[in-house]
Design a protein around this motif. Structure first.
Motif, PDB file in Angstrom:
ATOM      1  N   LEU A  15     -69.963  -7.039  17.161  1.00 45.78           N
ATOM      2  CA  LEU A  15     -71.107  -7.869  17.544  1.00 45.78           C
ATOM      3  C   LEU A  15     -70.638  -9.214  18.099  1.00 45.78           C
ATOM      4  CD1 LEU A  15     -73.540  -7.178  14.560  1.00 45.78           C
ATOM      5  CD2 LEU A  15     -73.728  -6.326  16.897  1.00 45.78           C
ATOM      6  N   VAL A  16     -69.611  -9.807  17.462  1.00 49.84           N
ATOM      7  CA  VAL A  16     -69.071 -11.077  17.957  1.00 49.84           C
ATOM      8  C   VAL A  16     -68.455 -10.877  19.342  1.00 49.84           C
ATOM      9  CG1 VAL A  16     -67.368 -12.889  17.556  1.00 49.84           C
ATOM     10  CG2 VAL A  16     -68.662 -11.953  15.628  1.00 49.84           C
ATOM     11  N   MET A  17     -67.724  -9.786  19.530  1.00 43.01           N
ATOM     12  CA  MET A  17     -67.084  -9.546  20.822  1.00 43.01           C
ATOM     13  C   MET A  17     -68.113  -9.269  21.915  1.00 43.01           C
ATOM     14  SD  MET A  17     -63.641  -7.473  19.810  1.00 43.01           S
ATOM     15  CE  MET A  17     -62.917  -7.758  21.426  1.00 43.01           C
ATOM     16  N   ASP A  18     -69.224  -8.630  21.550  1.00 40.72           N
ATOM     17  CA  ASP A  18     -70.311  -8.466  22.525  1.00 40.72           C
ATOM     18  C   ASP A  18     -70.799  -9.818  23.026  1.00 40.72           C
ATOM     19  OD1 ASP A  18     -70.290  -5.721  22.455  1.00 40.72           O
ATOM     20  OD2 ASP A  18     -71.973  -5.523  21.067  1.00 40.72           O
ATOM     21  N   GLU A  19     -70.853 -10.811  22.111  1.00 39.68           N
ATOM     22  CA  GLU A  19     -71.298 -12.146  22.492  1.00 39.68           C
ATOM     23  C   GLU A  19     -70.256 -12.878  23.326  1.00 39.68           C
ATOM     24  OE1 GLU A  19     -74.266 -13.772  21.977  1.00 39.68           O
ATOM     25  OE2 GLU A  19     -74.947 -11.765  21.430  1.00 39.68           O
ATOM     26  N   VAL A  20     -68.986 -12.749  22.946  1.00 41.15           N
ATOM     27  CA  VAL A  20     -67.916 -13.498  23.622  1.00 41.15           C
ATOM     28  C   VAL A  20     -67.548 -12.871  24.964  1.00 41.15           C
ATOM     29  CG1 VAL A  20     -65.490 -14.223  23.464  1.00 41.15           C
ATOM     30  CG2 VAL A  20     -66.977 -14.391  21.452  1.00 41.15           C
ATOM     31  N   PHE A  21     -67.425 -11.543  25.010  1.00 35.09           N
ATOM     32  CA  PHE A  21     -66.971 -10.868  26.227  1.00 35.09           C
ATOM     33  C   PHE A  21     -68.100 -10.219  27.019  1.00 35.09           C
ATOM     34  CE2 PHE A  21     -63.179 -11.167  23.659  1.00 35.09           C
ATOM     35  CZ  PHE A  21     -62.193 -11.460  24.578  1.00 35.09           C
ATOM     36  N   ASP A  57     -58.279   3.859  11.684  1.00 33.28           N
ATOM     37  CA  ASP A  57     -58.684   2.510  12.081  1.00 33.28           C
ATOM     38  C   ASP A  57     -59.454   2.626  13.389  1.00 33.28           C
ATOM     39  OD1 ASP A  57     -57.331   1.469   9.930  1.00 33.28           O
ATOM     40  OD2 ASP A  57     -55.627   0.728  11.088  1.00 33.28           O
ATOM     41  N   VAL A  58     -60.062   1.519  13.799  1.00 32.53           N
ATOM     42  CA  VAL A  58     -60.705   1.474  15.111  1.00 32.53           C
ATOM     43  C   VAL A  58     -60.046   0.385  15.947  1.00 32.53           C
ATOM     44  CG1 VAL A  58     -62.907   2.356  14.295  1.00 32.53           C
ATOM     45  CG2 VAL A  58     -62.516  -0.110  14.335  1.00 32.53           C
ATOM     46  N   VAL A  59     -59.970   0.621  17.236  1.00 27.70           N
ATOM     47  CA  VAL A  59     -59.448  -0.365  18.178  1.00 27.70           C
ATOM     48  C   VAL A  59     -60.513  -0.573  19.247  1.00 27.70           C
ATOM     49  CG1 VAL A  59     -57.594  -0.985  19.756  1.00 27.70           C
ATOM     50  CG2 VAL A  59     -57.093   0.451  17.770  1.00 27.70           C
ATOM     51  N   MET A  60     -61.056  -1.798  19.308  1.00 26.20           N
ATOM     52  CA  MET A  60     -62.095  -2.128  20.283  1.00 26.20           C
ATOM     53  C   MET A  60     -61.450  -2.604  21.576  1.00 26.20           C
ATOM     54  SD  MET A  60     -64.919  -1.628  18.607  1.00 26.20           S
ATOM     55  CE  MET A  60     -65.510  -1.534  16.911  1.00 26.20           C
ATOM     56  N   HIS A  75     -63.779  -2.277   7.166  1.00 28.65           N
ATOM     57  CA  HIS A  75     -64.243  -3.468   6.452  1.00 28.65           C
ATOM     58  C   HIS A  75     -65.084  -4.383   7.350  1.00 28.65           C
ATOM     59  CE1 HIS A  75     -60.771  -2.358   3.850  1.00 28.65           C
ATOM     60  NE2 HIS A  75     -61.507  -2.887   2.890  1.00 28.65           N
ATOM     61  N   VAL A  76     -64.576  -4.674   8.541  1.00 27.37           N
ATOM     62  CA  VAL A  76     -65.222  -5.690   9.393  1.00 27.37           C
ATOM     63  C   VAL A  76     -65.413  -5.250  10.836  1.00 27.37           C
ATOM     64  CG1 VAL A  76     -64.380  -7.643   8.016  1.00 27.37           C
ATOM     65  CG2 VAL A  76     -62.985  -6.758   9.879  1.00 27.37           C
ATOM     66  N   GLY A  77     -64.987  -4.042  11.181  1.00 22.19           N
ATOM     67  CA  GLY A  77     -65.000  -3.635  12.584  1.00 22.19           C
ATOM     68  C   GLY A  77     -66.352  -3.749  13.242  1.00 22.19           C
ATOM     69  N   HIS A  78     -67.408  -3.321  12.569  1.00 26.26           N
ATOM     70  CA  HIS A  78     -68.742  -3.332  13.166  1.00 26.26           C
ATOM     71  C   HIS A  78     -69.259  -4.754  13.357  1.00 26.26           C
ATOM     72  CE1 HIS A  78     -68.534  -2.661   8.878  1.00 26.26           C
ATOM     73  NE2 HIS A  78     -69.737  -3.151   8.693  1.00 26.26           N
ATOM     74  N   LEU A 128     -65.455 -13.978   9.973  1.00 26.01           N
ATOM     75  CA  LEU A 128     -66.017 -14.062  11.328  1.00 26.01           C
ATOM     76  C   LEU A 128     -65.931 -15.490  11.866  1.00 26.01           C
ATOM     77  CD1 LEU A 128     -69.133 -11.764  10.858  1.00 26.01           C
ATOM     78  CD2 LEU A 128     -66.933 -11.181  11.883  1.00 26.01           C
ATOM     79  N   ALA A 129     -66.061 -16.479  10.978  1.00 22.57           N
ATOM     80  CA  ALA A 129     -65.908 -17.873  11.403  1.00 22.57           C
ATOM     81  C   ALA A 129     -64.477 -18.141  11.850  1.00 22.57           C
ATOM     82  CB  ALA A 129     -66.304 -18.816  10.270  1.00 22.57           C
TER      83      ALA A 129
END
Length: 704
Positions: free
Chosen positions: A182-188, A216-219, A175-178, A148-149
């Protein structure tokens, strides 16, 4: 007690924003990050079928290099995005100019990112360089937190590149989608989240003790309040059509489905066939009385046995539009065979990217992919008439992308590299206040050289080694320039004149002029040695935890070089091509052929390549028996200007149009070009299977 990942997340996002903000603040600096033009690629893979110069559109494309050109960038995407945001004298900033970003970042901490290299009679397994491990395996050094960093500052820069109507698709898995969401909610912004797309990437299989993981998931996020989106439709299945449209209209013989004519909400009665009918409780009739009368007149209302009205939905109208794609995609499984497959572990199917690009990027719009991989995004964008920018940190990935685009006869594109990668890496390892001299001192120390007195060495780039009575001067060149002929001449002058003279001089370089081997040969100086500083040195320094731990383990390799046979240049008064370009006076078609033949290729020391001993031994055997088999790609510029290499002819392993051999390049090129008076500067560039480049350029007179 250690913090949970959710407790760490605010700090991770805050630190990621700080990294991105520092980059954004530096964009106006004089020494901002820049991109180096490595090659202007004019795809022309088949030398036998046609000649590039006979295609007028390619000539036009070459003449319009000042306009937009698609770009393939080798290097860390954080630095690539910084350079794209900054712009330069040749390329305007792309800040707010990108319509669509699709990224497929690595998301499996246990993935094996070793590269398989197949040579005639042998297969090698190359481990990733430390630089590549930073983007792959080492991304997971502290688990998901370090991942995430890594991704956070990159997402911030991607948002800066997006246009106000742009959108971003981020391809992940369980693995990391969820966490990334959360990071994308903060950035976008949470309000700009549009879809979590479920993509079934494989057929059914068994996972012990749980349901099979097949997706897979695509956000999908937009940047602003409005965004480009064009609904995508797919054909209906015959089974679905036959099941749904199960009635025949007596009026016109068409198949139809009796669909509801109501919608949620209350509303008044309407007249059907002269009688008032109330809608069901909690619903209202979908159409006005006037529209219902029109539908009645056209026999579009169907009545059930109880007299309830429905709307006739005809199959032919339904089929014409197709079924609108929803957020679950089960119809795009990757191809298992065919020309699309590139033997790339994380390759995505072209149909997946075709759907995304058609939905979110207009024709002529700009698509970016900063984890380029096998190049699917660029390849599909090219085919669909969109502009594109793509990048990757892995040299194997960039080689695959370049070949793939040439293979599909793409429009000319630029191949670029990060201009100051080592400088930026040094800032990360040594602090933002480091000086080039600090880096030179480290390099000299690892080579085993003692620094010269400061009065003789103001830049701190010179050292000395005295052993067995031989006095050796050592010059550590700067990482932010190409080591070339001028540097070599300077080193020789220092050897002969500084402090009473030296027996020999060693030049240690980071980045080399592709013609460096030619320059060394021309100087023909036995007291001059040129060695390569390991490109991953700074990352190793950071990982190992100190200079002392690296002493004795850093190897400075010799340069690779390319040799060609004497070039033949022959004037042709009656060119064989049926559509030659006019040259000179009215109706003149004088041309000439240039014949280039590869003679030898010498790889830099195998010790510099990340191989184990068994694989290194296999490589040495191929080097001894068939050195030209190491060449992955070679190209020719028949009129090299010394600045931009324009590859107007290429061949590469896997291009079987020329020789039918997927493991070797052809060793001779014959180009037919417009005649030219005087000497031609012909340049030949080769890239080996490990991504190392070598170049030969020479002036060629007409030989017959």
């Amino acid at each position: 007690m250690a913090k949970s990942l959710l407790e760490q997340l605010p700090e991770i996002v805050a630190n990621g924003r700080k990294v991105a903000e520092k980059i954004l603040e530096s964009l106006e600096n004089r020494n901002r990050i820049a991109l180096q033009n490595r090659e202007w690629v004019l795809p022309a893979k088949d030398s036998k079928a046609s000649d590039w110069i006979s295609n007028a559109s390619r000539q036009d494309a070459q003449a319009s290099e000042s306009d937009w050109h698609n770009r393939l960038i080798y290097g860390d995407n954080l630095l690539a995005m910084a350079a794209l945001l900054a712009g330069d004298t040749d390329n305007a900033s792309l800040r707010g100019k990108v319509d669509l970003i699709y990224i497929d970042p690595p998301f499996d901490s246990k993935a094996d990112y070793r590269t398989k290299v197949t040579l005639p009679g042998v297969e090698l397994e190359q481990r990733p360089t430390v630089i590549e491990q930073f983007a792959y395996s080492d991304t997971w050094s502290d688990g998901t937190a370090s991942y995430l960093a890594m991704i956070t500052p990159r997402l911030v820069l991607m948002r800066e590149l997006l246009s106000d109507t742009g959108s971003i698709y981020v391809h992940l898995d369980w693995h990391v989608g969820h966490y990334v969401k959360l990071v994308m909610d903060e950035v976008f912004g949470k309000d700009n989240f549009l879809n979590e797309i479920i993509w079934q990437r494989t057929g059914a299989h068994n996972d012990a003790g749980r349901f099979g993981i097949v997706h897979d998931v695509v956000m999908l996020y937009r940047k602003g309040e409005s965004h480009i989106f064009e609904p995508v439709y797919v054909p209906h299945s015959n089974e679905h059509l036959n099941t749904r449209f199960n009635q025949i209209d007596d009026f016109n013989g068409k198949r139809f489905f009796a669909g509801p004519i109501t919608a949620p909400g209350s509303g008044p009665s309407r007249a059907f066939q002269g009688r008032q009918i109330a809608p069901p409780k909690g619903r209202h009739w979908s159409y006005s009385q006037e529209k219902i009368d029109e539908l009645e007149a056209n026999s579009r209302i169907y009545y059930s046995n109880t007299g309830t009205p429905y709307l006739k939905q005809y199959m032919d109208e339904y089929v014409e539009q197709g079924r609108r794609v929803q957020s679950v995609w089960v119809d795009l499984l990757p191809a298992k065979t065919g020309a699309e497959l590139l033997d790339y572990a994380t390759q995505k199917p072209e149909k997946l990217l075709e759907r995304i690009i058609k939905a979110s990027c207009p024709e002529g719009g700009l698509v970016a992919d900063f984890f380029g991989g096998s190049g699917t995004t660029a390849a599909v964008a090219e085919r669909l008439g969109r502009r594109w920018v793509t990048s990757d940190l892995g040299k194997p990935a960039c080689m695959i992308m370049r070949k793939r685009l040439i293979d599909q006869n793409a429009q000319p594109f630029l191949y670029q590299a990060i201009g100051d990668y080592q400088v930026e890496a040094a800032k990360q390892s040594l602090g933002r206040d480091f000086r080039i001299g600090d880096l030179a001192q480290i390099v000299l120390s690892l080579y085993g050289a003692l620094p010269l007195p400061i009065e003789e060495n103001p830049t701190r780039a010179l050292g000395r080694v005295i052993a067995n009575g031989v006095k050796t001067l050592v010059l550590a060149d700067s990482p932010n320039k190409l080591t070339g002929l001028a540097t070599l001449k300077k080193a020789i002058a220092l050897r002969d004149g500084l402090m009473g003279g030296w027996d020999k001089v060693v030049v240690l370089g980071w980045n080399f002029d592709p013609a460096i081997a030619e320059s060394i040969n021309a100087l023909n100086d036995v007291a001059l040695e040129v060695l390569v500083i390991p490109p991953d040195l700074l990352d190793r320094l950071k990982k190992k935890g100190g200079l002392e731990k690296l002493r004795g383990s850093v190897r400075f390799a010799s340069l690779q070089y390319l040799k060609i046979a004497p070039v033949k240049r022959v004037r042709v008064e009656s060119p064989p091509h049926p559509n030659p370009l006019p040259q000179g006076g009215e109706g003149a078609t004088v041309q000439e052929t240039i014949t280039i033949t590869l003679a030898n290729y010498v790889l830099l020391s195998p010790d510099a390549i990340n191989l184990d001993e068994a694989n290194r031994s296999k490589l040495q055997a191929v080097m001894n028996a068939e050195p030209l088999a190491l060449i992955e790609y070679w190209a020719v510029d028949p009129d090299y200007d010394g600045k931009m290499f324009r590859s107007v002819w290429q061949d590469y392993r896997g291009n079987t149009d020329n020789d039918g051999d997927p493991l070797r390049v052809i060793t001779q090129a014959v180009l037919t070009v417009p005649a030219k008076t005087g000497a031609r500067r012909v340049c030949v560039r080769a890239v080996d299977v490990f991504g190392f480049e070598a170049e030969v350029s020479l002036d060629v007179a007409v030989t017959a």
